[in-house]
Design a protein around this motif. Structure first.
Motif, PDB file in Angstrom:
ATOM      1  N   GLU A 184     -15.698  34.569  29.448  1.00 15.35           N
ATOM      2  CA  GLU A 184     -14.993  33.439  30.073  1.00 15.35           C
ATOM      3  C   GLU A 184     -13.540  33.377  29.628  1.00 15.35           C
ATOM      4  O   GLU A 184     -12.635  33.150  30.446  1.00 15.35           O
ATOM      5  N   MET A 185     -13.299  33.586  28.349  1.00 13.69           N
ATOM      6  CA  MET A 185     -11.925  33.545  27.838  1.00 13.69           C
ATOM      7  C   MET A 185     -11.076  34.659  28.456  1.00 13.69           C
ATOM      8  O   MET A 185      -9.928  34.423  28.833  1.00 13.69           O
ATOM      9  N   ALA A 186     -11.637  35.846  28.577  1.00 13.71           N
ATOM     10  CA  ALA A 186     -10.898  36.969  29.173  1.00 13.71           C
ATOM     11  C   ALA A 186     -10.597  36.687  30.640  1.00 13.71           C
ATOM     12  O   ALA A 186      -9.501  36.991  31.133  1.00 13.71           O
ATOM     13  N   LEU A 232     -10.056  24.740  24.405  1.00 11.42           N
ATOM     14  CA  LEU A 232     -10.688  24.153  25.595  1.00 11.42           C
ATOM     15  C   LEU A 232     -12.109  23.708  25.268  1.00 11.42           C
ATOM     16  O   LEU A 232     -12.834  24.397  24.556  1.00 11.42           O
ATOM     17  N   GLU A 233     -12.489  22.561  25.795  1.00 13.92           N
ATOM     18  CA  GLU A 233     -13.882  22.135  25.700  1.00 13.92           C
ATOM     19  C   GLU A 233     -14.725  23.072  26.549  1.00 13.92           C
ATOM     20  O   GLU A 233     -14.227  23.645  27.520  1.00 13.92           O
ATOM     21  N   HIS A 244      -2.748  33.857  31.766  1.00 10.19           N
ATOM     22  CA  HIS A 244      -1.977  34.435  30.662  1.00 10.19           C
ATOM     23  C   HIS A 244      -1.904  33.476  29.467  1.00 10.19           C
ATOM     24  O   HIS A 244      -0.888  33.403  28.795  1.00 10.19           O
ATOM     25  N   TRP A 245      -2.998  32.765  29.256  1.00 11.55           N
ATOM     26  CA  TRP A 245      -3.101  31.881  28.102  1.00 11.55           C
ATOM     27  C   TRP A 245      -3.508  32.689  26.894  1.00 11.55           C
ATOM     28  O   TRP A 245      -4.245  33.658  26.984  1.00 11.55           O
ATOM     29  N   GLY A 246      -3.061  32.269  25.724  1.00  5.59           N
ATOM     30  CA  GLY A 246      -3.410  32.936  24.477  1.00  5.59           C
ATOM     31  C   GLY A 246      -4.734  32.456  23.908  1.00  5.59           C
ATOM     32  O   GLY A 246      -5.333  31.490  24.384  1.00  5.59           O
ATOM     33  N   ARG A 247      -5.159  33.133  22.852  1.00  5.02           N
ATOM     34  CA  ARG A 247      -6.440  32.827  22.216  1.00  5.02           C
ATOM     35  C   ARG A 247      -6.516  31.378  21.744  1.00  5.02           C
ATOM     36  O   ARG A 247      -7.523  30.706  21.943  1.00  5.02           O
TER      37      ARG A 247
END
Length: 61
Positions: free
Chosen positions: A12-14, A30-31, A21-24
């Motif tokens: 999901e994060m990827a 994020l909830e 283009h959000w970072g880790r």
């Protein structure tokens, strides 16, 4: 309490990072429900784009 599968979390994060283009750090804050909602919205946009009729030069004439 049930633990969310680590592989799914990274998937999901990827997915979100690829489009926004959000970072880790941003993604980790994020909830769960918000992260799942972004994945759902992005998936729906992709589905609509995949089924959209192709616009060609011939179609414009």
């Amino acid at each position: 309490m049930k633990v969310y599968p680590r592989a799914r979390l990274y998937e999901e994060m990827a997915f979100i990072a690829f489009y926004f283009h959000w970072g880790r750090d941003e993604l980790m804050h994020l909830e769960h429900s918000e992260r799942r909602r972004w994945c759902k919205e992005l998936s729906e946009i992709n589905r609509r784009m995949d089924t959209a009729p192709e616009i060609t030069l011939d179609a414009l004439n």
